[in-house]
Design a protein around this motif. Structure first.
Motif, short mmCIF file in Angstrom:
data_model
loop_
_atom_site.label_atom_id
_atom_site.label_comp_id
_atom_site.label_asym_id
_atom_site.label_seq_id
_atom_site.Cartn_x
_atom_site.Cartn_y
_atom_site.Cartn_z
N THR A 133 0.83 -1.20 0.00
CA THR A 133 0.00 0.00 0.00
C THR A 133 0.87 1.26 0.00
OG1 THR A 133 -0.22 -0.19 2.38
CG2 THR A 133 -2.03 -1.06 1.07
N CYS A 134 0.36 2.29 -0.64
CA CYS A 134 1.01 3.60 -0.74
C CYS A 134 1.23 4.18 0.66
CB CYS A 134 0.10 4.51 -1.57
SG CYS A 134 0.63 6.23 -1.60
N SER A 135 2.38 4.76 0.89
CA SER A 135 2.69 5.29 2.22
C SER A 135 1.86 6.53 2.57
CB SER A 135 4.18 5.62 2.31
OG SER A 135 4.49 6.66 1.39
N VAL A 136 1.22 7.13 1.56
CA VAL A 136 0.42 8.33 1.81
C VAL A 136 -1.07 8.01 1.86
CG1 VAL A 136 -0.20 10.63 0.95
CG2 VAL A 136 2.14 9.79 0.70
N CYS A 137 -1.60 7.35 0.81
CA CYS A 137 -3.05 7.20 0.70
C CYS A 137 -3.57 5.78 0.87
CB CYS A 137 -3.52 7.76 -0.65
SG CYS A 137 -3.17 6.64 -2.03
N PHE A 138 -2.68 4.79 0.93
CA PHE A 138 -3.04 3.38 1.11
C PHE A 138 -3.69 2.72 -0.10
CE2 PHE A 138 -2.64 5.41 5.21
CZ PHE A 138 -1.64 4.63 5.76
N VAL B 123 -1.18 8.26 -8.19
CA VAL B 123 -1.93 9.50 -7.93
C VAL B 123 -1.14 10.41 -6.99
CG1 VAL B 123 -4.07 10.49 -7.00
CG2 VAL B 123 -4.16 8.33 -8.29
N CYS B 124 -0.61 9.84 -5.91
CA CYS B 124 0.12 10.66 -4.93
C CYS B 124 1.38 11.27 -5.53
CB CYS B 124 0.48 9.82 -3.72
SG CYS B 124 -0.94 9.45 -2.68
N SER B 125 2.00 10.56 -6.47
CA SER B 125 3.25 11.10 -7.03
C SER B 125 3.01 11.97 -8.26
CB SER B 125 4.21 9.96 -7.37
OG SER B 125 3.58 9.00 -8.18
ZN LIG Z 1 -1.09 7.14 -2.85
#
Ligand SMILES: [Zn+2]
Length: 199
Positions: free
Chosen positions: A57-62, A72-74
């Motif tokens: 999972t993404c460290s920001v949004c999961f 998306v976060c990057s």
């Molecule tokens: Zn993310």
């Protein structure tokens, strides 16, 4: 199943554990795999192995990703002022498919469901609050499924988010009640987003 050789019976058993696969489908799939080439079968086995090894999972949004942060976060071109909260990564994919939302996401990794023993503490709620405090988020769109669990989760989140001074909205229920975001078509999702209301 007694009539199948041991290794084939085992494959059928394993396939039966997959969601939506009954005994008949499991037999059909197993026999199909038996008839495919060694190479094709290895490719499938390798694909399963790769997913288990590299996806987390993404460290920001999961959301799911094979890097530290998801696509998306990057992405520097997304709008930091609006954040969409969804239950699981499939809902995020559905929103992305609809192509109407250009902000950021937060994946809760589930919905509050006392019947299944899922309380708020099992979800990524503290991470959500931490993200919003001190960020430039102006609006949080609650896009949890239009189900009892999705509504309960949205109500609970609204109570926590509003004191933080952000605008809290809920996607419009043009979506079929009791349905999953994942099953809605793109036009329905775009309309649900456009018609979101204050909570
Ligand atoms: Zn993310």
């Amino acid at each position: 199943m007694r009539s199948y050789p041991k290794s084939l019976a085992r494959l059928i058993e394993e396939l039966e554990k997959l969601p939506g696969i009954g005994p008949k489908s499991a037999q059909r799939l197993a026999l199909h795999l038996l008839h495919t080439s060694q190479e094709e079968a290895e490719t499938l086995a390798e694909a399963i192995r790769q997913v288990k090894q590299h996806i987390h999972t993404c460290s920001v949004c999961f959301n799911y990703t094979d890097a530290d942060q998801c696509a998306v976060c990057s992405d520097p071109n997304r709008d930091d002022g609006i954040l969409c909260v969804v239950g699981d990564p499939r809902d995020l994919m559905a929103m992305e498919r609809a192509g109407r939302f250009h902000g950021r996401y937060h994946v809760l990794q589930g919905l509050i469901s006392p019947m299944d023993g899922v309380g708020p503490e099992s979800l990524r709620i503290s991470e959500l609050l931490k993200r919003i405090r001190g960020s430039s988020t102006e609006e949080v769109v609650l896009a949890t499924n239009p189900t009892v669990e999705g509504d309960a989760t949205a109500m609970y989140l609204a109570g926590l988010l509003k004191p933080l001074g952000v605008k809290v909205t809920r996607i419009a229920l043009g979506l079929p009640v009791g349905g999953d975001l994942d099953y809605a078509d793109d036009v329905t999702i775009a309309r649900a987003l456009d018609g979101r209301t204050d909570m």
